[in-house]
Design a protein around this motif. Sequence first.
Motif, PDB file in Angstrom:
ATOM      1  N   LEU A 182       1.063   8.450   8.158  1.00 53.48           N
ATOM      2  CA  LEU A 182       0.649   9.397   7.129  1.00 53.48           C
ATOM      3  C   LEU A 182       1.793  10.333   6.769  1.00 53.48           C
ATOM      4  O   LEU A 182       2.033  10.612   5.582  1.00 53.48           O
ATOM      5  N   SER A 183       2.532  10.817   7.770  1.00 56.02           N
ATOM      6  CA  SER A 183       3.630  11.726   7.434  1.00 56.02           C
ATOM      7  C   SER A 183       4.720  10.984   6.663  1.00 56.02           C
ATOM      8  O   SER A 183       5.332  11.549   5.757  1.00 56.02           O
ATOM      9  N   VAL A 184       4.927   9.701   6.990  1.00 54.08           N
ATOM     10  CA  VAL A 184       5.897   8.903   6.234  1.00 54.08           C
ATOM     11  C   VAL A 184       5.422   8.724   4.796  1.00 54.08           C
ATOM     12  O   VAL A 184       6.187   8.864   3.838  1.00 54.08           O
ATOM     13  N   GLN A 185       4.117   8.455   4.658  1.00 58.60           N
ATOM     14  CA  GLN A 185       3.558   8.264   3.315  1.00 58.60           C
ATOM     15  C   GLN A 185       3.727   9.535   2.479  1.00 58.60           C
ATOM     16  O   GLN A 185       4.129   9.480   1.317  1.00 58.60           O
ATOM     17  N   ILE A 186       3.445  10.673   3.083  1.00 55.90           N
ATOM     18  CA  ILE A 186       3.587  11.935   2.352  1.00 55.90           C
ATOM     19  C   ILE A 186       5.047  12.164   1.982  1.00 55.90           C
ATOM     20  O   ILE A 186       5.366  12.574   0.858  1.00 55.90           O
ATOM     21  N   ALA A 187       5.949  11.850   2.923  1.00 48.43           N
ATOM     22  CA  ALA A 187       7.370  12.057   2.653  1.00 48.43           C
ATOM     23  C   ALA A 187       7.835  11.193   1.484  1.00 48.43           C
ATOM     24  O   ALA A 187       8.516  11.676   0.565  1.00 48.43           O
ATOM     25  N   ILE A 188       7.446   9.911   1.486  1.00 45.57           N
ATOM     26  CA  ILE A 188       7.857   9.013   0.393  1.00 45.57           C
ATOM     27  C   ILE A 188       7.268   9.501  -0.927  1.00 45.57           C
ATOM     28  O   ILE A 188       7.931   9.501  -1.968  1.00 45.57           O
ATOM     29  N   THR A 189       6.000   9.937  -0.868  1.00 45.52           N
ATOM     30  CA  THR A 189       5.333  10.402  -2.078  1.00 45.52           C
ATOM     31  C   THR A 189       6.056  11.607  -2.673  1.00 45.52           C
ATOM     32  O   THR A 189       6.361  11.641  -3.867  1.00 45.52           O
ATOM     33  N   LEU A 190       6.348  12.589  -1.818  1.00 49.53           N
ATOM     34  CA  LEU A 190       7.042  13.786  -2.305  1.00 49.53           C
ATOM     35  C   LEU A 190       8.418  13.418  -2.849  1.00 49.53           C
ATOM     36  O   LEU A 190       8.842  13.904  -3.900  1.00 49.53           O
ATOM     37  N   PHE A 191       9.096  12.533  -2.128  1.00 46.67           N
ATOM     38  CA  PHE A 191      10.449  12.135  -2.524  1.00 46.67           C
ATOM     39  C   PHE A 191      10.441  11.519  -3.921  1.00 46.67           C
ATOM     40  O   PHE A 191      11.213  11.933  -4.793  1.00 46.67           O
ATOM     41  N   PHE A 192       9.538  10.563  -4.144  1.00 48.01           N
ATOM     42  CA  PHE A 192       9.561   9.869  -5.432  1.00 48.01           C
ATOM     43  C   PHE A 192       8.908  10.680  -6.541  1.00 48.01           C
ATOM     44  O   PHE A 192       9.107  10.379  -7.714  1.00 48.01           O
ATOM     45  N   SER A 193       8.135  11.716  -6.174  1.00 48.59           N
ATOM     46  CA  SER A 193       7.545  12.534  -7.228  1.00 48.59           C
ATOM     47  C   SER A 193       8.651  13.201  -8.043  1.00 48.59           C
ATOM     48  O   SER A 193       8.497  13.419  -9.241  1.00 48.59           O
ATOM     49  N   ALA A 194       9.788  13.495  -7.399  1.00 53.36           N
ATOM     50  CA  ALA A 194      10.894  14.119  -8.126  1.00 53.36           C
ATOM     51  C   ALA A 194      11.469  13.153  -9.171  1.00 53.36           C
ATOM     52  O   ALA A 194      11.738  13.537 -10.309  1.00 53.36           O
ATOM     53  N   TYR A 195      11.651  11.893  -8.760  1.00 50.62           N
ATOM     54  CA  TYR A 195      12.181  10.892  -9.705  1.00 50.62           C
ATOM     55  C   TYR A 195      11.189  10.643 -10.836  1.00 50.62           C
ATOM     56  O   TYR A 195      11.550  10.545 -12.002  1.00 50.62           O
ATOM     57  N   LEU A 196       9.905  10.558 -10.430  1.00 47.48           N
ATOM     58  CA  LEU A 196       8.865  10.307 -11.421  1.00 47.48           C
ATOM     59  C   LEU A 196       8.787  11.474 -12.401  1.00 47.48           C
ATOM     60  O   LEU A 196       8.599  11.275 -13.605  1.00 47.48           O
ATOM     61  N   ALA A 197       8.962  12.693 -11.889  1.00 43.76           N
ATOM     62  CA  ALA A 197       8.886  13.873 -12.743  1.00 43.76           C
ATOM     63  C   ALA A 197       9.948  13.808 -13.835  1.00 43.76           C
ATOM     64  O   ALA A 197       9.688  14.166 -14.998  1.00 43.76           O
ATOM     65  N   LEU A 227       0.827  -1.202   0.000  1.00 45.96           N
ATOM     66  CA  LEU A 227       0.000   0.000   0.000  1.00 45.96           C
ATOM     67  C   LEU A 227       0.866   1.258   0.000  1.00 45.96           C
ATOM     68  O   LEU A 227       0.559   2.230  -0.682  1.00 45.96           O
ATOM     69  N   MET A 228       1.949   1.224   0.776  1.00 44.69           N
ATOM     70  CA  MET A 228       2.828   2.399   0.807  1.00 44.69           C
ATOM     71  C   MET A 228       3.427   2.644  -0.567  1.00 44.69           C
ATOM     72  O   MET A 228       3.523   3.785  -1.022  1.00 44.69           O
ATOM     73  N   SER A 229       3.863   1.559  -1.233  1.00 47.17           N
ATOM     74  CA  SER A 229       4.472   1.715  -2.555  1.00 47.17           C
ATOM     75  C   SER A 229       3.461   2.261  -3.553  1.00 47.17           C
ATOM     76  O   SER A 229       3.752   3.205  -4.296  1.00 47.17           O
ATOM     77  N   ILE A 230       2.274   1.653  -3.555  1.00 47.74           N
ATOM     78  CA  ILE A 230       1.268   2.073  -4.533  1.00 47.74           C
ATOM     79  C   ILE A 230       0.795   3.488  -4.220  1.00 47.74           C
ATOM     80  O   ILE A 230       0.649   4.324  -5.113  1.00 47.74           O
ATOM     81  N   GLY A 231       0.590   3.762  -2.932  1.00 47.63           N
ATOM     82  CA  GLY A 231       0.183   5.101  -2.525  1.00 47.63           C
ATOM     83  C   GLY A 231       1.210   6.133  -2.942  1.00 47.63           C
ATOM     84  O   GLY A 231       0.866   7.225  -3.418  1.00 47.63           O
ATOM     85  N   ALA A 232       2.497   5.786  -2.780  1.00 45.43           N
ATOM     86  CA  ALA A 232       3.552   6.731  -3.131  1.00 45.43           C
ATOM     87  C   ALA A 232       3.548   6.991  -4.630  1.00 45.43           C
ATOM     88  O   ALA A 232       3.611   8.139  -5.072  1.00 45.43           O
ATOM     89  N   LEU A 233       3.443   5.912  -5.423  1.00 40.07           N
ATOM     90  CA  LEU A 233       3.460   6.096  -6.873  1.00 40.07           C
ATOM     91  C   LEU A 233       2.218   6.843  -7.343  1.00 40.07           C
ATOM     92  O   LEU A 233       2.300   7.784  -8.134  1.00 40.07           O
ATOM     93  N   GLY A 234       1.049   6.427  -6.820  1.00 40.15           N
ATOM     94  CA  GLY A 234      -0.199   7.043  -7.235  1.00 40.15           C
ATOM     95  C   GLY A 234      -0.254   8.513  -6.848  1.00 40.15           C
ATOM     96  O   GLY A 234      -0.630   9.369  -7.648  1.00 40.15           O
TER      97      GLY A 234
END
Lengths: 345, 344
Positions: free
Chosen positions: A216-231, A148-155
Amino acid sequence: MSRTADAGRRLWAGLFGTWGNTAITLVALAALAWALPPMLRWMVLDATWAGGPEACAARDGACWAFIAAKLRFILFGFYPFAEQWRAAGALALVLLMLGVSAWPRVWSAKLLVAWIAALAVACLLLRGWPGVAAVETSRWGGLPLSLLMSIGALGGAFPLAIALALGRRSELPVVRWLCLGFIELARGVPLIAVLYAATLVLPLALPPGVSFDTLLSVQIAITLFFSAYLAEIIRAGLQSIPDSQFEATAALGFGPWQALRLVILPQALRAVAPALVTLAIGVLQSTSLVAAVGIFDLLNAARAAASDPAWLGFYDEAFVFAGAVYFALCFAASRYSLWLERRRN
Amino acid sequence: MAYPKLLPARLVATFVLAVATFAPSPAFAGPTLDKIRERGAVKVGVGTQPGFFSPDSSGRWQGFFVDIGRALAIAVFNDPDKVEFVSASPQQRLPALQSGEFDILLSGVTETITRALQLGFHFGPVVFYDGQGLLVPKKLGVTSGKDLDGATVCIQTGTTGELNISDFFRANKIAFKPVAIEDTREFIKAFEAGRCDVMTQDASDLGLKRALLKTPEDYVLLPERISKEPLAPAIRWGDDRWLEIVNWTVYALIQSEELGITSQNVDEKLASPDPSIRRFLGVDPSLGAATQLDPKFAYAIVKALGNYGEIFERNVGPATKIGFERGLNRPWTAGGLLYAPPFR
């Protein structure tokens, strides 16, 4: 018959065709002969498959009985034992969605809606609803949490990454510099530092008495972190689309947003699909870092399972098992990516 | 270039909205004890270490510090299960306590002056006197660290253990050869292979390392400790009553051992004519009325978990795989350091 013989000849030529090939083959065989028998002995021949810790102590090999006894803990962590059917349900739902989504024919806006619904249902299953026991996020764990963390981060990273990728190519310098700054900053710090900042610095920065859910704060952190790579991946996709396509859409009377949504992005994303799968594998593996902030994902739960004094010290088995689960997921993803690439060509 | 000139504002807005939905909501303001009562459970920060805190096969926490957490739940709610254990890594445990993620930290923190006065934490009574110990093979035939002249000592790098051991040998004018090893596995392998004569680390850790050796019975933990590591429960400043509940819960565990009350005989002791036992177990309810605690809280704790000695023996004592000797962790009446003020 001749084709088999032909293949056999080619195999022989590949293995022993030249002196160089022969040397490499012999070295590889020697390495296998050195590594495989002890591994086989440990993993299979001398292994204990059933019984208690005493049965394992009597033999030299791996103690798979430990995995059998700890399976539910490793898979679901501290999720309440009696409620684990809910965690299993969430896991099954996510795996089902992953299986269905692998089929390119179902890729559509409907699939996106289905995913959002599935994730909401999975979270509801884990969290609980009126009538069943509520389970706090601090007790979520194991494989469902890792997935869920992985999918949530990517999504979650997707919309942000598209915004960043576009912003980075924006003609407004402020927007461009902001996006560039965020991307470079996120790519310039290690994930573990971001996780510490999210769980340690953030609570200290908040006014006293205010608390923020750790997961939740960890999820947001991972999401923001990988958004840069995804971008950056999405930017590569955008750059692969020739400008003439934009001109063509303009000539057909599309607005810029319409053009982006209907023409540019679908092609851009298709072009970088293999890179996206690679990133997804990286995200899944990176989620194991949350162990550092006290979250029991699959790997951390496996490690904690071996700290039970009744089953003391079966760390090798715990890590081999967790490794096998990660390998199965990542190997499937990488084969899928290859298939996707071949299908496209 | 015909790309959109602005950021796709709608996408950003959606994301911001999604984040704002989960925005922090103010938790109940006021002292920790109110929060605990409102929540209906004590939140305890723990680590993971066999014998001290670890999950069993069904994910239920067990261990020495876990039992102390359960004793607190009994003191507040008369129920050993009204407690939530939150795992915290050594790096994040103190900031997490400070930010209110749990009500008490029971993860084996050493009480020090900087943690008390610089970081601002109160410490309850010491529940476990730990210290750096020396593990040696029995065949060496040594009984004290001072016999170890010329020994090769295995030290795990990056710990204060390195400093302590060289201080110890220097102070005693003994020559030694340090071998620094980083990985725990390698540490054990080196010791088994005889690459070093002594393994040194916090004694509680050494007990565990000993259990992981192939033939634990061939090794012995020397009685001396070369550093002081008093492990105590930590709470935030500003919760006076909560601190006292923590204090007296620990004292109840210690006092019951001193009075000879165990989980086995606690019901018989209810009939004891000894006034101090009658007060302690709440047969005489005057203490409960005076302290606004359940008059039978000590009885309930001992009944459910046993006294300090029982908790120690069950989780880390010589009969367990951790194999830790009581040492200083004995009542003062038996030559240890455990001493509870009077219950009156």
